[in-house]
Write a protein that holds these residues in place. Structure first.
Motif, mmCIF file in Angstrom:
data_model
loop_
_atom_site.group_PDB
_atom_site.id
_atom_site.type_symbol
_atom_site.label_atom_id
_atom_site.label_comp_id
_atom_site.label_asym_id
_atom_site.label_seq_id
_atom_site.Cartn_x
_atom_site.Cartn_y
_atom_site.Cartn_z
ATOM 1 N N PRO A 269 -0.952 11.329 -29.684
ATOM 2 C CA PRO A 269 -0.616 10.606 -28.442
ATOM 3 C C PRO A 269 -1.334 9.265 -28.378
ATOM 4 C CG PRO A 269 -2.097 12.442 -27.991
ATOM 5 C CD PRO A 269 -1.653 12.596 -29.408
ATOM 6 N N PRO A 270 -0.580 8.167 -28.170
ATOM 7 C CA PRO A 270 -1.221 6.856 -28.031
ATOM 8 C C PRO A 270 -1.832 6.703 -26.648
ATOM 9 C CG PRO A 270 1.127 6.637 -27.682
ATOM 10 C CD PRO A 270 0.883 8.077 -28.059
ATOM 11 N N LEU A 271 -2.725 5.748 -26.522
ATOM 12 C CA LEU A 271 -3.234 5.354 -25.222
ATOM 13 C C LEU A 271 -2.309 4.276 -24.669
ATOM 14 C CD1 LEU A 271 -5.379 5.313 -22.974
ATOM 15 C CD2 LEU A 271 -6.681 3.685 -24.378
ATOM 16 N N LEU A 272 -1.694 4.557 -23.513
ATOM 17 C CA LEU A 272 -0.791 3.626 -22.838
ATOM 18 C C LEU A 272 -1.422 3.213 -21.519
ATOM 19 C CD1 LEU A 272 2.484 5.704 -23.358
ATOM 20 C CD2 LEU A 272 1.655 3.847 -24.808
ATOM 21 N N MET A 273 -1.192 1.974 -21.084
ATOM 22 C CA MET A 273 -1.809 1.538 -19.826
ATOM 23 C C MET A 273 -0.981 0.454 -19.147
ATOM 24 S SD MET A 273 -4.720 -1.342 -20.520
ATOM 25 C CE MET A 273 -4.558 -1.705 -18.802
ATOM 26 N N GLY A 274 -1.190 0.332 -17.853
ATOM 27 C CA GLY A 274 -0.625 -0.736 -17.049
ATOM 28 C C GLY A 274 -1.600 -1.074 -15.933
ATOM 29 N N LEU A 275 -1.444 -2.267 -15.350
ATOM 30 C CA LEU A 275 -2.334 -2.733 -14.291
ATOM 31 C C LEU A 275 -1.607 -2.793 -12.961
ATOM 32 C CD1 LEU A 275 -4.124 -5.612 -16.241
ATOM 33 C CD2 LEU A 275 -5.068 -3.364 -15.664
ATOM 34 N N LEU A 276 -2.289 -2.376 -11.908
ATOM 35 C CA LEU A 276 -1.746 -2.405 -10.556
ATOM 36 C C LEU A 276 -2.124 -3.714 -9.868
ATOM 37 C CD1 LEU A 276 -2.642 1.283 -9.629
ATOM 38 C CD2 LEU A 276 -0.383 0.379 -10.216
ATOM 39 N N PRO A 277 -1.446 -4.077 -8.776
ATOM 40 C CA PRO A 277 -1.700 -5.372 -8.128
ATOM 41 C C PRO A 277 -3.149 -5.578 -7.709
ATOM 42 C CG PRO A 277 0.340 -4.419 -7.305
ATOM 43 C CD PRO A 277 -0.297 -3.368 -8.163
ATOM 44 N N ASP A 278 -3.869 -4.506 -7.361
ATOM 45 C CA ASP A 278 -5.263 -4.643 -6.942
ATOM 46 C C ASP A 278 -6.240 -4.587 -8.105
ATOM 47 O OD1 ASP A 278 -5.150 -1.980 -7.653
ATOM 48 O OD2 ASP A 278 -5.974 -1.201 -5.774
ATOM 49 N N GLY A 279 -5.737 -4.565 -9.336
ATOM 50 C CA GLY A 279 -6.598 -4.465 -10.503
ATOM 51 C C GLY A 279 -6.841 -3.046 -10.961
ATOM 52 N N GLY A 280 -6.305 -2.077 -10.246
ATOM 53 C CA GLY A 280 -6.417 -0.693 -10.688
ATOM 54 C C GLY A 280 -5.668 -0.478 -11.993
ATOM 55 N N ILE A 281 -6.002 0.609 -12.669
ATOM 56 C CA ILE A 281 -5.448 0.890 -13.993
ATOM 57 C C ILE A 281 -4.706 2.218 -13.956
ATOM 58 C CG2 ILE A 281 -6.032 1.305 -16.423
ATOM 59 C CD1 ILE A 281 -8.631 -0.281 -15.871
ATOM 60 N N VAL A 282 -3.506 2.224 -14.526
ATOM 61 C CA VAL A 282 -2.762 3.459 -14.750
ATOM 62 C C VAL A 282 -2.717 3.680 -16.255
ATOM 63 C CG1 VAL A 282 -0.584 4.690 -14.448
ATOM 64 C CG2 VAL A 282 -1.339 3.048 -12.710
ATOM 65 N N TYR A 283 -3.071 4.883 -16.700
ATOM 66 C CA TYR A 283 -3.036 5.114 -18.143
ATOM 67 C C TYR A 283 -2.634 6.544 -18.468
ATOM 68 C CZ TYR A 283 -7.772 7.207 -17.709
ATOM 69 O OH TYR A 283 -8.856 7.988 -17.367
ATOM 70 N N SER A 284 -2.146 6.701 -19.684
ATOM 71 C CA SER A 284 -1.791 8.006 -20.241
ATOM 72 C C SER A 284 -2.494 8.121 -21.586
ATOM 73 C CB SER A 284 -0.272 8.119 -20.414
ATOM 74 O OG SER A 284 0.070 9.247 -21.192
ATOM 75 N N ASP A 285 -3.249 9.192 -21.787
ATOM 76 C CA ASP A 285 -4.015 9.318 -23.024
ATOM 77 C C ASP A 285 -3.805 10.661 -23.727
ATOM 78 O OD1 ASP A 285 -5.322 10.950 -21.224
ATOM 79 O OD2 ASP A 285 -7.312 10.045 -21.490
ATOM 80 N N SER A 286 -2.740 11.377 -23.342
ATOM 81 C CA SER A 286 -2.548 12.710 -23.895
ATOM 82 C C SER A 286 -1.086 12.940 -24.244
ATOM 83 C CB SER A 286 -3.008 13.762 -22.878
ATOM 84 O OG SER A 286 -2.113 13.805 -21.773
ATOM 85 N N SER A 287 -0.792 14.123 -24.723
ATOM 86 C CA SER A 287 0.585 14.487 -25.070
ATOM 87 C C SER A 287 1.377 14.944 -23.858
ATOM 88 C CB SER A 287 0.578 15.608 -26.124
ATOM 89 O OG SER A 287 -0.028 15.180 -27.319
ATOM 90 N N ALA A 288 0.711 15.273 -22.780
ATOM 91 C CA ALA A 288 1.368 15.808 -21.597
ATOM 92 C C ALA A 288 1.874 14.685 -20.695
ATOM 93 C CB ALA A 288 0.399 16.701 -20.819
ATOM 94 N N TYR A 289 2.616 15.076 -19.664
ATOM 95 C CA TYR A 289 3.025 14.124 -18.636
ATOM 96 C C TYR A 289 1.890 14.076 -17.616
ATOM 97 C CZ TYR A 289 6.293 11.494 -15.671
ATOM 98 O OH TYR A 289 6.921 10.509 -14.945
#
Length: 475
Positions: A269-289
């Motif tokens: 599983p790759p590390l995926l990420m995105g940034l929220l308007p307030d600078g918060g971080i959303v990420y996925s680091d596993s095989s699951a949802y």
């Protein structure tokens, strides 16, 4: 031949347990429905740019990235050959505004540009491995300053013999608050069994003369049962002697460059990420949802958003598909390796080839060839290590965040290498809906007021950029 991990029945329950549980410090776990609510791609086309034959500014060589500023202006990062990069800017109606960027040795001139982004105020950032710096351009496209970043292509002339050290460059995401960019360890190349307990999401401040880096999130690093070398080196061809009579060995050089690097298992599983308007971080680091929402400043986990959609075990059929895919990708891997190394000091004259050997797709990258100033590479060979397989296929293939804070999640398709449905959820854990497979591609960039840009190729591989406006429900 590629072989699956030897203990899949032990690892699969372990992986499931690790990825399903929230991290320490999580404040909330939100489980979304397992039933898809269909969304229709009712996107309004605003404009498109890029033509086969026209003015210089509207003919693109290879569109690497697109981005928006807060005014809705579109920035097209168009890369040609020989590390040429230009940035072409259009207003929110598609009218040409300006272009800038040129190759060269001076500040504001690109040597080896690798990643790019646009601040919301229109400041453009280009990371350049050749300069070991970030180029900062103002909203008008005028060069403003360099921010030194001491990684990249460096040379040490010890003993008069050129030695080239190579560092890879990952994409960047621009902090919506300005003044910084983020990078993330999408896949670890340096994680043999028992080491590298995490993958980092890092914030790089660009306010001073030198980049100031801090790790904001320590994401999960999947365990590896065995350490497979990324590149194997055999032979020890010498290079030309230095002024002091010293002699450097390219074999030793490459062994040093690749020491400790391991080849990630396919489907890890790759590390995926995105940034929220307030600078918060959303990420996925596993095989699951499992979407993890972290606070802007300290990276503490505030929420985990899950869906009861589970990773798919790797079957013999999937293993065979992976083997075929690896063989088909061999030429591209070799081309990228050549692009990264060819022409660098001390490495010119290397003969690259695309030969493969073995059912697992291990193939020669370098063999033979003459060296500048005398000597040869006869007897030196570099090969990709044999690929192994992670025991399960991850649920999530891609993750993006919009300007308004919506999270777009592409899941795997019915076939493991196909794009699947695209979910839209909020950072608070509200499920908005799902686009069925093939209904739309993931946008290549989001902008203000629901703008989204898509890079398209026609039958002649001519690139154009289409800007569409998303409906209110998915903004």
């Amino acid at each position: 031949m590629m072989s699956a991990t030897r203990t899949p029945f032990v690892l699969i329950p372990l992986v499931a347990a690790l990825v399903a549980a929230p991290r320490a410090g999580a404040q909330e776990v939100v489980e979304l429905t397992d039933r898809d609510e269909r969304l229709e791609p009712a996107f309004e086309e605003v404009f498109r740019v890029g033509v086969l034959d026209g003015e210089d500014w509207e003919m693109f060589a290879m569109v690497r990235k697109v981005a928006f500023d807060a005014e809705g202006n579109l920035y097209v990062f168009d890369a040609g050959t020989d590390n040429v990069l230009r940035i072409v800017v259009f207003d929110r109606s598609g009218a040409f505004l300006r272009e800038f960027g040129t190759s060269g040795e001076g500040p504001g001139e690109f040597k080896y540009p690798t990643s790019y982004g646009v601040m919301r105020d229109g400041t453009t950032v280009v990371r350049d491995l050749g300069h070991q710096s970030y180029h900062i351009f103002g909203p008008s496209g005028a060069f403003e300053r360099l921010v030194r970043n001491r990684v990249g292509i460096t040379q040490d002339s010890g003993g008069g013999v050129g030695v080239t050290t190579i560092a890879t460059s990952t994409p960047i995401q621009v902090d919506p608050r300005g003044g910084a960019v983020y990078t993330w360890d999408a896949v670890s190349l340096n994680a043999p069994a028992g080491t590298s307990p995490h993958r980092a999401i890092s914030r790089h401040s660009l306010d001073g003369e030198d980049v100031q880096t801090e790790t904001v999130v320590e994401a999960w690093q999947p365990p590896r049962e065995t350490a497979e070398d990324l590149i194997t080196v055999s032979g020890n061809a010498p290079v030309v002697e230095g002024p002091g009579g010293q002699q450097a060995s390219l074999g030793d050089l490459f062994k040093g460059l690749t020491r400790g690097l391991t080849r990630p298992p396919h489907f890890e599983p790759p590390l995926l990420m995105g940034l929220l308007p307030d600078g918060g971080i959303v990420y996925s680091d596993s095989s699951a949802y499992a979407l993890k929402v972290a606070a802007p400043d300290d990276g503490s986990l505030s929420r985990t958003i899950t869906r009861p959609i589970h990773p798919q075990p790797v079957t013999p059929r999937i293993e065979e598909l992976a083997r075929q895919r690896q063989e088909e990708a061999q030429a591209q891997v070799t081309q990228e390796f050549q692009s990264a190394l060819g022409g660098l000091a001390g490495l010119t004259g290397i003969d690259f080839n695309t030969s493969t050997s073995g059912a697992g797709g291990a193939g020669g990258i370098v063999s033979g060839g003459a060296l500048p100033g005398g000597g040869s590479l006869d007897g030196l060979s570099l090969s990709l290590g044999e690929e192994t397989l992670y025991p399960v296929v991850p649920v999530i293939r891609e993750l993006l965040t919009s300007w308004e804070g919506r999270i777009w999640v592409m899941r795997r398709g019915d076939e493991v290498f196909e794009d699947g449905p695209i979910d839209v959820v909020t950072a608070d854990g509200e499920y908005v809906g799902t686009y069925r497979p093939g209904a739309t591609e993931m946008p290549h960039a989001f902008g203000p007021d629901g703008l989204a840009a898509f890079i398209e190729l026609d039958e002649f591989d001519v690139a154009s950029v289409v800007v569409r406006r998303l409906p209110t429900e998915v903004r």
